[in-house]
Design a protein around this motif. Structure first.
Motif, mmCIF file in Angstrom:
data_model
loop_
_atom_site.group_PDB
_atom_site.id
_atom_site.type_symbol
_atom_site.label_atom_id
_atom_site.label_comp_id
_atom_site.label_asym_id
_atom_site.label_seq_id
_atom_site.Cartn_x
_atom_site.Cartn_y
_atom_site.Cartn_z
ATOM 1 N N GLY A 5 26.902 24.656 8.446
ATOM 2 C CA GLY A 5 27.523 25.953 8.654
ATOM 3 C C GLY A 5 28.943 25.826 9.166
ATOM 4 O O GLY A 5 29.294 24.858 9.838
ATOM 5 N N ASP A 16 30.965 26.648 3.267
ATOM 6 C CA ASP A 16 30.226 25.716 4.105
ATOM 7 C C ASP A 16 31.175 24.668 4.670
ATOM 8 O O ASP A 16 32.344 24.583 4.295
ATOM 9 N N HIS A 59 21.846 25.249 5.586
ATOM 10 C CA HIS A 59 23.097 24.644 5.124
ATOM 11 C C HIS A 59 22.905 23.138 4.959
ATOM 12 O O HIS A 59 23.685 22.347 5.467
#
Length: 246
Positions: A198, A206, A232
């Protein structure tokens, strides 16, 4: 290995590792450029001019674009490196094209990683088949862990790898990581982006870190603050030219 003969976005000379076959090429390169320069501002797409390739046009492949960003707080520093992928293709035997997307221009300089297989467009050929092989990723006390999707496909002149990070012992989360990739050929040397994690400071993308591969060892020190955020999942995806092609 070869050098570019020019480009239209102010990047200077670009060096490539390459393996070229009759109906595809594998190219590896890492370079940076300043998106505020006049050439970049004027171009509609990024074009890299190169000596004759073995193919004259290709299907679309992917390259990675990354920016580096630190934020300094009273309690310490935070890493908010980020990035994405861009479409890329061989336009003709002397031109490699990368799409221009101005999402991150304000975060320059920008780094591009070409770790790409470009197949000849609209040309039939016998398919070459490789075997997927699980990669054994070894660290002391197993402090860094990888998912089942961590594998490679090995050919004589190049290797495809996919790494999927799944966990890290808490005490090692901010340490230098050095991971032995036991089955990977020792003749691979490359910088590869680690996609994922993240990015609180840049929610439009990202995180994107960088790792170095040499002598069968993957190493990484710098990683985004949200590297282990849920949803993520960090990964590496790369076609890598072996150092046996001279």
């Amino acid at each position: 290995m070869f050098n570019s003969t020019g480009n239209n976005f102010g990047a200077g000379q670009i060096t490539f590792k390459d393996y070229q076959a009759e109906n595809y090429v594998v190219l590896n390169s890492k370079f940076s450029f300043d998106p505020t320069n006049a050439d970049y501002q004027a171009c509609e797409q990024l074009e890299i001019y190169v000596p004759d390739l073995s193919i004259d046009r290709s299907a679309v492949g992917a390259v990675f674009i990354r920016f580096v960003e630190d934020q300094h707080w009273s309690w310490g520093d935070s890493v908010y490196d980020g990035g994405s992928i861009l479409k890329s293709w061989v336009k003709d035997k002397n031109t490699i094209v990368i799409e221009k997307q101005p999402w991150f221009d304000q975060n320059g300089p920008l780094i591009i990683y070409i770790l790409t297989l470009y197949p000849q467009l609209n040309q039939g050929a016998n398919t070459i088949k490789g075997t997927q092989q699980r990669l054994t990723m070894t660290t002391p006390d197993n402090y860094l862990r990888f998912g089942y999707e961590t594998f490679m496909v090995e050919f004589e002149h190049w290797v495809f790898i996919h790494l999927f990070f799944s966990g890290c012992t808490y005490a090692y989360r901010d340490s230098l990581w050095e991971v032995t990739m036991e089955e990977l050929p020792a003749d691979i040397t490359a910088d590869v982006p680690i996609c994922g994690g993240g990015n609180q400071f840049h929610p439009e993308c990202d995180g994107m870190a960088e790792a170095h591969i040499e002598n069968g060892v993957l190493s990484n020190q710098r990683r985004v603050m949200g590297f282990w955020d849920t949803g993520h999942d960090p990964f590496v995806y790369a076609f890598l030219v072996r150092d046996n092609n001279e």
